[in-house]
Scaffold this active site. Structure first.
Site: not given
Length: 223
Positions: A16, A41, A43, A45, A74, A76, A145, A180
């Site tokens: 990540s 990966h 992330d 946000m 991913h 979020m 998660m 994750d």
């Protein structure tokens, strides 16, 4: 690195980039790729669905120039169907959305499928499996998660392992179970034993002085 992780059933390690040094992101990614990571990966946000803000399409587009590896995004964020298209355009090949962030998980999965990417669904540690079931047949990935989403460096929550086993039991052979949060050389084996296929690893790789050694140690534990 791997361009299409769905072409293998072997367990895979997804570093990540959230834990990378963004002042030298390209070099960090190249080092991890050379060290044996399988795909990246990402992330994303928004500071709304989770407290932190990470990065968006501009960073993903820049990262895409460094590697041809698969990008597993991913989200979020509160509006995954809205922001999925620009993130795919920037270079991501999969979009995973949070079931807690949408009113209709099935409709969201169908909307994201129109973009032409792989689609994943994820759930927080406290969210019951039943929340994702309406969309389960429509997704390629289920991400469990193993920490509360929003911060890197949290400790692994072993209480999610029964959830992972139950989800794995429900998946088709062409679907993948991802985990994750808090994964490192000490925790990945229990995740693998629960049926996890893809292992998102952040600080346990990027904070290690020898990235290749860190990846090799994790790979040994997952077989």
């Amino acid at each position: 690195m791997i361009v299409d992780p769905f072409k293998t059933t072997a367990p895979l390690i997804a570093p990540s980039i959230l834990s990378a040094n963004f002042a030298r992101l390209g070099a960090e990614m190249e080092q991890v790729e050379a060290g044996g990571g399988d795909f990246f990966h990402l992330d994303v946000m928004d500071g709304h669905f989770v407290p932190n803000i990470s990065f968006g399409p501009a960073i993903i587009s820049g990262a895409r120039q460094v590697t041809e590896a698969y990008f597993d995004a991913h989200l979020m964020i509160s509006e995954p169907a809205r922001y999925g298209p620009p993130i795919v355009k920037a270079g991501a090949q999969s979009i995973t959305f949070h079931v807690e962030a949408v009113q209709d998980a099935r409709a969201t999965a169908l909307e994201l499928r129109k973009i032409g990417c792989h689609v994943g669904i994820t759930l927080r540690p406290a969210t019951p499996i039943e929340a994702i079931l309406p969309a389960l047949e429509l997704v390629d990935i289920v991400l469990v998660m193993s920490v509360v989403p929003g911060f890197s460096g949290q400790k692994f929550m072993p209480e999610v392992l029964p959830k992972a086993r139950e989800i794995k039991r429900r998946l088709r052979p062409d679907q993948r179970l991802e985990m994750d949060g808090g994964l490192n050389a000490q925790t990945v084996k229990s995740a693998r034993d629960a049926g996890v296929d893809w292992f998102v690893v952040a600080s346990a790789i990027f904070d290690h002085p020898d990235r290749a050694a860190a990846i090799a140690e994790i790979r040994e534990k997952i077989g």
